[in-house]
Design a protein around this motif. Sequence first.
Motif, PDB file in Angstrom:
ATOM      1  N   ALA A  92     151.701   5.256 111.736  1.00 25.81           N
ATOM      2  CA  ALA A  92     151.179   6.087 112.829  1.00 25.81           C
ATOM      3  C   ALA A  92     151.342   7.579 112.568  1.00 25.81           C
ATOM      4  N   SER A  93     151.927   7.949 111.423  1.00 19.65           N
ATOM      5  CA  SER A  93     152.196   9.377 111.192  1.00 19.65           C
ATOM      6  C   SER A  93     150.990  10.135 110.657  1.00 19.65           C
ATOM      7  N   SER A  94     149.920   9.431 110.267  1.00 18.96           N
ATOM      8  CA  SER A  94     148.723  10.139 109.799  1.00 18.96           C
ATOM      9  C   SER A  94     147.502   9.223 109.853  1.00 18.96           C
ATOM     10  N   GLY A  95     146.347   9.807 109.538  1.00 20.94           N
ATOM     11  CA  GLY A  95     145.113   9.043 109.333  1.00 20.94           C
ATOM     12  C   GLY A  95     144.707   8.124 110.474  1.00 20.94           C
ATOM     13  N   ILE A  96     144.299   6.923 110.112  1.00 20.24           N
ATOM     14  CA  ILE A  96     143.748   5.961 111.079  1.00 20.24           C
ATOM     15  C   ILE A  96     144.798   5.573 112.130  1.00 20.24           C
ATOM     16  N   GLY A  97     146.036   5.398 111.697  1.00 20.05           N
ATOM     17  CA  GLY A  97     147.103   4.990 112.615  1.00 20.05           C
ATOM     18  C   GLY A  97     147.344   6.028 113.703  1.00 20.05           C
TER      19      GLY A  97
ATOM     20  N   ALA B 263     156.676   4.737 111.028  1.00 20.41           N
ATOM     21  CA  ALA B 263     156.323   5.310 109.717  1.00 20.41           C
ATOM     22  C   ALA B 263     157.619   5.854 109.119  1.00 20.41           C
ATOM     23  N   ARG B 264     157.528   6.466 107.926  1.00 22.59           N
ATOM     24  CA  ARG B 264     158.750   6.988 107.290  1.00 22.59           C
ATOM     25  C   ARG B 264     159.035   8.430 107.689  1.00 22.59           C
ATOM     26  N   ARG B 265     157.995   9.205 108.038  1.00 24.14           N
ATOM     27  CA  ARG B 265     158.205  10.642 108.281  1.00 24.14           C
ATOM     28  C   ARG B 265     158.539  10.931 109.746  1.00 24.14           C
ATOM     29  N   THR B 266     159.779  11.386 109.948  1.00 25.93           N
ATOM     30  CA  THR B 266     160.286  11.635 111.302  1.00 25.93           C
ATOM     31  C   THR B 266     159.505  12.742 111.998  1.00 25.93           C
TER      32      THR B 266
ATOM     33  N   ASN C 180     148.802  -3.567 112.653  1.00 27.22           N
ATOM     34  CA  ASN C 180     149.342  -3.575 111.289  1.00 27.22           C
ATOM     35  C   ASN C 180     148.450  -2.671 110.453  1.00 27.22           C
ATOM     36  N   ASN C 181     148.819  -1.409 110.398  1.00 26.33           N
ATOM     37  CA  ASN C 181     147.906  -0.429 109.803  1.00 26.33           C
ATOM     38  C   ASN C 181     148.462   0.233 108.542  1.00 26.33           C
ATOM     39  N   ALA C 182     149.784   0.334 108.402  1.00 27.36           N
ATOM     40  CA  ALA C 182     150.364   1.039 107.242  1.00 27.36           C
ATOM     41  C   ALA C 182     149.900   0.384 105.951  1.00 27.36           C
TER      42      ALA C 182
ATOM     43  N   THR D  91     145.106  -4.346  92.344  1.00 22.06           N
ATOM     44  CA  THR D  91     146.102  -4.865  93.290  1.00 22.06           C
ATOM     45  C   THR D  91     145.728  -4.486  94.714  1.00 22.06           C
ATOM     46  N   TYR D  92     145.287  -3.242  94.908  1.00 20.33           N
ATOM     47  CA  TYR D  92     144.920  -2.800  96.261  1.00 20.33           C
ATOM     48  C   TYR D  92     143.809  -3.688  96.837  1.00 20.33           C
ATOM     49  N   PHE D  93     142.729  -3.894  96.063  1.00 17.25           N
ATOM     50  CA  PHE D  93     141.613  -4.709  96.563  1.00 17.25           C
ATOM     51  C   PHE D  93     142.104  -6.126  96.889  1.00 17.25           C
TER      52      PHE D  93
ATOM     53  N   PRO E 213     135.353   4.273 102.613  1.00 18.21           N
ATOM     54  CA  PRO E 213     136.174   5.479 102.446  1.00 18.21           C
ATOM     55  C   PRO E 213     136.338   6.276 103.746  1.00 18.21           C
ATOM     56  N   VAL E 214     137.566   6.683 104.028  1.00 12.11           N
ATOM     57  CA  VAL E 214     137.878   7.459 105.240  1.00 12.11           C
ATOM     58  C   VAL E 214     138.694   8.675 104.813  1.00 12.11           C
ATOM     59  N   LYS E 215     138.388   9.813 105.414  1.00 14.04           N
ATOM     60  CA  LYS E 215     139.077  11.063 105.057  1.00 14.04           C
ATOM     61  C   LYS E 215     140.473  11.074 105.675  1.00 14.04           C
ATOM     62  N   THR E 216     141.465  10.678 104.915  1.00 16.79           N
ATOM     63  CA  THR E 216     142.865  10.671 105.367  1.00 16.79           C
ATOM     64  C   THR E 216     143.732  11.066 104.158  1.00 16.79           C
ATOM     65  N   GLU E 217     145.032  10.842 104.286  1.00 14.56           N
ATOM     66  CA  GLU E 217     145.921  11.111 103.144  1.00 14.56           C
ATOM     67  C   GLU E 217     145.812  10.021 102.076  1.00 14.56           C
TER      68      GLU E 217
HETATM   69  N1  LIG Z   1     141.369   6.064 103.913  1.00 16.71           N
HETATM   70  C1  LIG Z   1     140.585   5.129 103.418  1.00 16.71           C
HETATM   71  O1  LIG Z   1     139.629   5.399 102.681  1.00 16.71           O
HETATM   72  C2  LIG Z   1     140.827   3.686 103.792  1.00 16.71           C
HETATM   73  C3  LIG Z   1     139.783   2.769 103.611  1.00 16.71           C
HETATM   74  C4  LIG Z   1     139.980   1.443 103.945  1.00 16.71           C
HETATM   75  C5  LIG Z   1     141.207   1.036 104.429  1.00 16.71           C
HETATM   76  N2  LIG Z   1     142.221   1.922 104.583  1.00 16.71           N
HETATM   77  C6  LIG Z   1     143.513   1.438 105.083  1.00 16.71           C
HETATM   78  O2  LIG Z   1     143.818   2.122 106.279  1.00 16.71           O
HETATM   79  C7  LIG Z   1     145.224   2.066 106.506  1.00 16.71           C
HETATM   80  C8  LIG Z   1     145.699   3.431 106.946  1.00 16.71           C
HETATM   81  O3  LIG Z   1     145.520   4.333 105.878  1.00 16.71           O
HETATM   82  P1  LIG Z   1     144.970   5.812 106.062  1.00 16.71           P
HETATM   83  O4  LIG Z   1     143.655   5.891 105.423  1.00 16.71           O
HETATM   84  O5  LIG Z   1     145.108   6.245 107.464  1.00 16.71           O
HETATM   85  O6  LIG Z   1     145.969   6.580 105.080  1.00 16.71           O
HETATM   86  P2  LIG Z   1     147.189   7.564 105.324  1.00 16.71           P
HETATM   87  O7  LIG Z   1     146.736   8.772 106.052  1.00 16.71           O
HETATM   88  O8  LIG Z   1     147.815   7.722 103.987  1.00 16.71           O
HETATM   89  O9  LIG Z   1     148.161   6.728 106.275  1.00 16.71           O
HETATM   90  C9  LIG Z   1     149.027   5.738 105.792  1.00 16.71           C
HETATM   91  C10 LIG Z   1     150.122   5.525 106.823  1.00 16.71           C
HETATM   92  O10 LIG Z   1     151.005   4.498 106.330  1.00 16.71           O
HETATM   93  C11 LIG Z   1     152.352   4.981 106.399  1.00 16.71           C
HETATM   94  N3  LIG Z   1     153.151   4.395 105.325  1.00 16.71           N
HETATM   95  C12 LIG Z   1     152.934   4.489 103.992  1.00 16.71           C
HETATM   96  N4  LIG Z   1     153.914   3.865 103.320  1.00 16.71           N
HETATM   97  C13 LIG Z   1     154.774   3.363 104.249  1.00 16.71           C
HETATM   98  C14 LIG Z   1     155.979   2.623 104.190  1.00 16.71           C
HETATM   99  N5  LIG Z   1     156.522   2.276 103.018  1.00 16.71           N
HETATM  100  N6  LIG Z   1     156.599   2.288 105.341  1.00 16.71           N
HETATM  101  C15 LIG Z   1     156.081   2.655 106.537  1.00 16.71           C
HETATM  102  N7  LIG Z   1     154.930   3.332 106.654  1.00 16.71           N
HETATM  103  C16 LIG Z   1     154.295   3.692 105.538  1.00 16.71           C
HETATM  104  C17 LIG Z   1     152.223   6.491 106.246  1.00 16.71           C
HETATM  105  O11 LIG Z   1     153.299   7.167 106.858  1.00 16.71           O
HETATM  106  P3  LIG Z   1     154.607   7.742 106.131  1.00 16.71           P
HETATM  107  O12 LIG Z   1     154.159   8.377 104.840  1.00 16.71           O
HETATM  108  O13 LIG Z   1     155.138   8.718 107.122  1.00 16.71           O
HETATM  109  O14 LIG Z   1     155.500   6.567 105.935  1.00 16.71           O
HETATM  110  C18 LIG Z   1     150.955   6.755 107.045  1.00 16.71           C
HETATM  111  O15 LIG Z   1     151.264   6.877 108.412  1.00 16.71           O
HETATM  112  C19 LIG Z   1     145.834   1.539 105.202  1.00 16.71           C
HETATM  113  O16 LIG Z   1     146.182   0.181 105.361  1.00 16.71           O
HETATM  114  C20 LIG Z   1     144.710   1.692 104.190  1.00 16.71           C
HETATM  115  O17 LIG Z   1     144.804   0.772 103.149  1.00 16.71           O
HETATM  116  C21 LIG Z   1     142.058   3.246 104.284  1.00 16.71           C
END
Ligand SMILES: NC(=O)c1ccc[n+]([C@@H]2O[C@H](COP(=O)([O-])OP(=O)(O)OC[C@H]3O[C@@H](n4cnc5c(N)ncnc54)[C@H](OP(=O)(O)O)[C@@H]3O)[C@@H](O)[C@H]2O)c1
Length: 257
Positions: free
Chosen positions: A10-15, A33-36, A86-88, A151-153, A184-188
């Motif tokens: 929940a600390s960034s992106g979709i969450g 998430a990990r970042r306080t 379940n988003n992380a 592995t990711y796929f 693809p989504v614009k996140t970290e």
């Molecule tokens: N962006 C894309 O293009 C895309 C496309 C399809 C699917 N997705 C999926 O969407 C989901 C969310 O990703 P996002 O795109 O929003 O990316 P993101 O901005 O990188 O967000 C990932 C989140 O997961 C948390 N996280 C990472 N490692 C963790 C750990 N070990 N323990 C707890 N939390 C952890 C991060 O927080 P902390 O770093 O603070 O822990 C962050 O809040 C993921 O499952 C990703 O695979 C993304």
Amino acid sequence: MKKIALITGASSGIGKELARIHASKNGDLILIARRTEELELLKKELEEKHAIKVWIFVKDLTSKNAAKEVYEFTKSNQLEVDYLFNNAGFGGHGFFVDRPIAKDLEMIDLNVSALVELSHLFLQDMKKRKAGKILNTASTAGFLPGPLQATYFATKAFVVSFSEALAHELKPHNIGVTALCPGPVKTEFEKTAGMTGGNLFEKAASAKSTAEKGYRAMEKGKVICISDPVLNILIQYIMPFIPKAIIPGMVQKMQTI
Ligand SMILES: NC(=O)c1ccc[n+]([C@@H]2O[C@H](COP(=O)([O-])OP(=O)(O)OC[C@H]3O[C@@H](n4cnc5c(N)ncnc54)[C@H](OP(=O)(O)O)[C@@H]3O)[C@@H](O)[C@H]2O)c1
């Protein structure tokens, strides 16, 4: 009645956007998430804007017993989770053989094991209450083999398959399970996966619109939500006619930076 949602990542992106949507519907939140600092800032933002309560639990979900600790945190605060997000998750670019195996195993721990264990824990209570919803953030990657992100796929193929099976098993218990499958989504994510510099994310969707589509699909009880309309047509109606043997080559080309 107020719904309580637990969101991992929940600390960034979709969450983060899923949290904002749930808060706008007057729902309470448990953010993981990990970042306080990021979680505290989001808690402050949402509690100031809405008449809701936000709990944060800082945890690395790949660490031993993490899922149990998350569950125990909710119990010790007398919180019943109505919606589990379940988003992380994270990805990692490169040929499998050349990547550090520890990173891919960590990816499986987060994208698969944590998701499975959290689902199992919270489903016990949802089953007793005969109510609840789970939204798993999968990916369009879950429908393809993924050279350069093998592995990711594969982790996302697991999430799609697992969600479809659970949705069927849990229907008689009035529990919905949805797999959100974005392109693809614009996140970290792009940076974390080591994919900056390529053009895959040039026309990426926003985290906000992706989260909105996922949340809506969950509310409607949809099992699969491919949030990108073009990829939806491609995956559902065109891909079945493409010879399987040429798909890995096509994906590798797309993933090449
Ligand atoms: N962006 C894309 O293009 C895309 C496309 C399809 C699917 N997705 C999926 O969407 C989901 C969310 O990703 P996002 O795109 O929003 O990316 P993101 O901005 O990188 O967000 C990932 C989140 O997961 C948390 N996280 C990472 N490692 C963790 C750990 N070990 N323990 C707890 N939390 C952890 C991060 O927080 P902390 O770093 O603070 O822990 C962050 O809040 C993921 O499952 C990703 O695979 C993304």
